[in-house]
Structure formats: C-alpha cells, structure tokens
Design a protein around this motif. Sequence first.
Motif, PDB file in Angstrom:
ATOM      1  N   VAL A  14       1.106 -10.071 -13.288  1.00 25.36           N
ATOM      2  CA  VAL A  14       0.889 -10.818 -12.040  1.00 25.36           C
ATOM      3  C   VAL A  14       0.295 -12.195 -12.351  1.00 25.36           C
ATOM      4  O   VAL A  14       0.705 -13.204 -11.764  1.00 25.36           O
ATOM      5  CB  VAL A  14      -0.019 -10.029 -11.069  1.00 25.36           C
ATOM      6  CG1 VAL A  14      -0.368 -10.868  -9.849  1.00 25.36           C
ATOM      7  CG2 VAL A  14       0.663  -8.742 -10.644  1.00 25.36           C
ATOM      8  N   ILE A  15      -0.633 -12.244 -13.284  1.00 28.55           N
ATOM      9  CA  ILE A  15      -1.253 -13.524 -13.667  1.00 28.55           C
ATOM     10  C   ILE A  15      -0.207 -14.478 -14.232  1.00 28.55           C
ATOM     11  O   ILE A  15      -0.171 -15.664 -13.878  1.00 28.55           O
ATOM     12  CB  ILE A  15      -2.403 -13.293 -14.665  1.00 28.55           C
ATOM     13  CG1 ILE A  15      -3.561 -12.562 -13.963  1.00 28.55           C
ATOM     14  CG2 ILE A  15      -2.880 -14.610 -15.276  1.00 28.55           C
ATOM     15  CD1 ILE A  15      -4.632 -12.042 -14.906  1.00 28.55           C
ATOM     16  N   GLU A  16       0.664 -13.975 -15.090  1.00 25.44           N
ATOM     17  CA  GLU A  16       1.720 -14.822 -15.668  1.00 25.44           C
ATOM     18  C   GLU A  16       2.685 -15.305 -14.584  1.00 25.44           C
ATOM     19  O   GLU A  16       3.124 -16.458 -14.600  1.00 25.44           O
ATOM     20  CB  GLU A  16       2.475 -14.065 -16.767  1.00 25.44           C
ATOM     21  CG  GLU A  16       1.623 -13.707 -17.972  1.00 25.44           C
ATOM     22  CD  GLU A  16       0.963 -14.914 -18.625  1.00 25.44           C
ATOM     23  OE1 GLU A  16       1.630 -15.943 -18.807  1.00 25.44           O
ATOM     24  OE2 GLU A  16      -0.246 -14.817 -18.943  1.00 25.44           O
ATOM     25  N   THR A  17       2.998 -14.437 -13.632  1.00 25.94           N
ATOM     26  CA  THR A  17       3.874 -14.824 -12.516  1.00 25.94           C
ATOM     27  C   THR A  17       3.191 -15.888 -11.666  1.00 25.94           C
ATOM     28  O   THR A  17       3.812 -16.882 -11.264  1.00 25.94           O
ATOM     29  CB  THR A  17       4.224 -13.588 -11.661  1.00 25.94           C
ATOM     30  OG1 THR A  17       4.859 -12.614 -12.502  1.00 25.94           O
ATOM     31  CG2 THR A  17       5.151 -13.949 -10.518  1.00 25.94           C
ATOM     32  N   LYS A  18       1.904 -15.717 -11.402  1.00 26.65           N
ATOM     33  CA  LYS A  18       1.153 -16.689 -10.602  1.00 26.65           C
ATOM     34  C   LYS A  18       1.144 -18.057 -11.273  1.00 26.65           C
ATOM     35  O   LYS A  18       1.300 -19.079 -10.602  1.00 26.65           O
ATOM     36  CB  LYS A  18      -0.277 -16.207 -10.364  1.00 26.65           C
ATOM     37  CG  LYS A  18      -1.094 -17.158  -9.503  1.00 26.65           C
ATOM     38  CD  LYS A  18      -2.516 -16.703  -9.336  1.00 26.65           C
ATOM     39  CE  LYS A  18      -3.330 -17.590  -8.413  1.00 26.65           C
ATOM     40  NZ  LYS A  18      -3.218 -19.016  -8.624  1.00 26.65           N
ATOM     41  N   LYS A  19       0.980 -18.090 -12.590  1.00 22.17           N
ATOM     42  CA  LYS A  19       0.987 -19.371 -13.317  1.00 22.17           C
ATOM     43  C   LYS A  19       2.306 -20.109 -13.086  1.00 22.17           C
ATOM     44  O   LYS A  19       2.320 -21.323 -12.865  1.00 22.17           O
ATOM     45  CB  LYS A  19       0.792 -19.141 -14.818  1.00 22.17           C
ATOM     46  CG  LYS A  19      -0.610 -18.767 -15.210  1.00 22.17           C
ATOM     47  CD  LYS A  19      -0.671 -18.551 -16.713  1.00 22.17           C
ATOM     48  CE  LYS A  19      -1.989 -17.974 -17.169  1.00 22.17           C
ATOM     49  NZ  LYS A  19      -1.987 -17.684 -18.616  1.00 22.17           N
ATOM     50  N   ALA A  20       3.419 -19.383 -13.132  1.00 18.14           N
ATOM     51  CA  ALA A  20       4.731 -20.008 -12.922  1.00 18.14           C
ATOM     52  C   ALA A  20       4.889 -20.475 -11.481  1.00 18.14           C
ATOM     53  O   ALA A  20       5.397 -21.569 -11.227  1.00 18.14           O
ATOM     54  CB  ALA A  20       5.841 -19.030 -13.295  1.00 18.14           C
ATOM     55  N   ILE A  21       4.437 -19.667 -10.535  1.00 16.95           N
ATOM     56  CA  ILE A  21       4.520 -20.044  -9.121  1.00 16.95           C
ATOM     57  C   ILE A  21       3.646 -21.277  -8.857  1.00 16.95           C
ATOM     58  O   ILE A  21       4.045 -22.181  -8.123  1.00 16.95           O
ATOM     59  CB  ILE A  21       4.140 -18.852  -8.219  1.00 16.95           C
ATOM     60  CG1 ILE A  21       5.274 -17.821  -8.245  1.00 16.95           C
ATOM     61  CG2 ILE A  21       3.845 -19.305  -6.791  1.00 16.95           C
ATOM     62  CD1 ILE A  21       4.986 -16.529  -7.501  1.00 16.95           C
ATOM     63  N   ASP A  22       2.477 -21.323  -9.475  1.00 14.71           N
ATOM     64  CA  ASP A  22       1.591 -22.479  -9.314  1.00 14.71           C
ATOM     65  C   ASP A  22       2.218 -23.762  -9.847  1.00 14.71           C
ATOM     66  O   ASP A  22       1.868 -24.861  -9.414  1.00 14.71           O
ATOM     67  CB  ASP A  22       0.252 -22.236 -10.010  1.00 14.71           C
ATOM     68  CG  ASP A  22      -0.630 -21.231  -9.271  1.00 14.71           C
ATOM     69  OD1 ASP A  22      -0.319 -20.898  -8.101  1.00 14.71           O
ATOM     70  OD2 ASP A  22      -1.623 -20.774  -9.873  1.00 14.71           O
ATOM     71  N   LYS A  23       3.153 -23.641 -10.789  1.00 16.25           N
ATOM     72  CA  LYS A  23       3.854 -24.809 -11.326  1.00 16.25           C
ATOM     73  C   LYS A  23       5.067 -25.170 -10.473  1.00 16.25           C
ATOM     74  O   LYS A  23       5.912 -25.965 -10.877  1.00 16.25           O
ATOM     75  CB  LYS A  23       4.283 -24.543 -12.769  1.00 16.25           C
ATOM     76  CG  LYS A  23       3.116 -24.476 -13.725  1.00 16.25           C
ATOM     77  CD  LYS A  23       3.584 -24.212 -15.138  1.00 16.25           C
ATOM     78  CE  LYS A  23       2.392 -24.120 -16.070  1.00 16.25           C
ATOM     79  NZ  LYS A  23       2.780 -23.709 -17.420  1.00 16.25           N
ATOM     80  N   LYS A  24       5.162 -24.541  -9.305  1.00 11.94           N
ATOM     81  CA  LYS A  24       6.188 -24.847  -8.297  1.00 11.94           C
ATOM     82  C   LYS A  24       7.598 -24.414  -8.707  1.00 11.94           C
ATOM     83  O   LYS A  24       8.582 -24.969  -8.209  1.00 11.94           O
ATOM     84  CB  LYS A  24       6.196 -26.345  -7.929  1.00 11.94           C
ATOM     85  CG  LYS A  24       4.851 -26.898  -7.523  1.00 11.94           C
ATOM     86  CD  LYS A  24       4.372 -26.308  -6.222  1.00 11.94           C
ATOM     87  CE  LYS A  24       3.089 -27.011  -5.778  1.00 11.94           C
ATOM     88  NZ  LYS A  24       2.188 -26.172  -5.073  1.00 11.94           N
ATOM     89  N   HIS A  25       7.717 -23.428  -9.584  1.00 11.07           N
ATOM     90  CA  HIS A  25       9.048 -22.893  -9.892  1.00 11.07           C
ATOM     91  C   HIS A  25       9.547 -22.137  -8.658  1.00 11.07           C
ATOM     92  O   HIS A  25       8.818 -21.340  -8.083  1.00 11.07           O
ATOM     93  CB  HIS A  25       8.999 -21.952 -11.105  1.00 11.07           C
ATOM     94  CG  HIS A  25       8.760 -22.657 -12.397  1.00 11.07           C
ATOM     95  ND1 HIS A  25       9.736 -23.399 -13.023  1.00 11.07           N
ATOM     96  CD2 HIS A  25       7.659 -22.746 -13.166  1.00 11.07           C
ATOM     97  CE1 HIS A  25       9.235 -23.913 -14.130  1.00 11.07           C
ATOM     98  NE2 HIS A  25       7.975 -23.540 -14.243  1.00 11.07           N
ATOM     99  N   THR A  26      10.781 -22.404  -8.255  1.00 14.05           N
ATOM    100  CA  THR A  26      11.325 -21.750  -7.069  1.00 14.05           C
ATOM    101  C   THR A  26      12.190 -20.551  -7.424  1.00 14.05           C
ATOM    102  O   THR A  26      12.505 -19.744  -6.563  1.00 14.05           O
ATOM    103  CB  THR A  26      12.148 -22.742  -6.220  1.00 14.05           C
ATOM    104  OG1 THR A  26      13.181 -23.293  -7.031  1.00 14.05           O
ATOM    105  CG2 THR A  26      11.258 -23.856  -5.678  1.00 14.05           C
ATOM    106  N   GLN A  27      12.599 -20.445  -8.685  1.00  8.34           N
ATOM    107  CA  GLN A  27      13.363 -19.286  -9.146  1.00  8.34           C
ATOM    108  C   GLN A  27      12.757 -18.797 -10.448  1.00  8.34           C
ATOM    109  O   GLN A  27      12.556 -19.582 -11.372  1.00  8.34           O
ATOM    110  CB  GLN A  27      14.836 -19.641  -9.360  1.00  8.34           C
ATOM    111  CG  GLN A  27      15.561 -19.969  -8.073  1.00  8.34           C
ATOM    112  CD  GLN A  27      17.044 -20.215  -8.326  1.00  8.34           C
ATOM    113  OE1 GLN A  27      17.412 -20.807  -9.319  1.00  8.34           O
ATOM    114  NE2 GLN A  27      17.862 -19.748  -7.408  1.00  8.34           N
TER     115      GLN A  27
END
Length: 68
Positions: A14-27
């Motif tokens: 979840v933490i790794e996913t959050k890091k990517a989402i925080d970088k504004k990745h949409t996919q």
Amino acid sequence: MEIDARGLSCPQPVIETKKAIDKKHTQLTVLVDNVAAKENVSRFATAMKYSIQAEETDYGWKLYLEKR
C-alpha cells in the motif's frame, strides 16, 4: 508504471502504491503475491478514486489501477 510488491508484507504494498499515486500517476500496475496485499491495495486505490481490475497470475495477482 509498474510496482512489483511481490514478497512484501503489508502495509508495504500500500505504501509503494501511495508513493506512485502521490506522483500523480493515473495508470498503475501493481504485482502482489498474497490475498491481504491484493485486498489492501484494492481498498486503498478505491478510496483514492482509482478503478481496479485484478488478474490472477501464476505468482498471485496483477492489479490494474486507473484514475476515474
């Protein structure tokens, strides 16, 4: 972007996913190898307004996340 979270115990996927989402990745594609990680990443992604498609693989699941 692909996140390989296989072998990681919660809450790390979840933490790794959050890091990517925080970088504004949409996919995103998230690779997980246990049910707890699959459910926790899916729940988090849904809360962040991402749609999820899960595909079972030989090693676990491939989760496709896309911003709604």
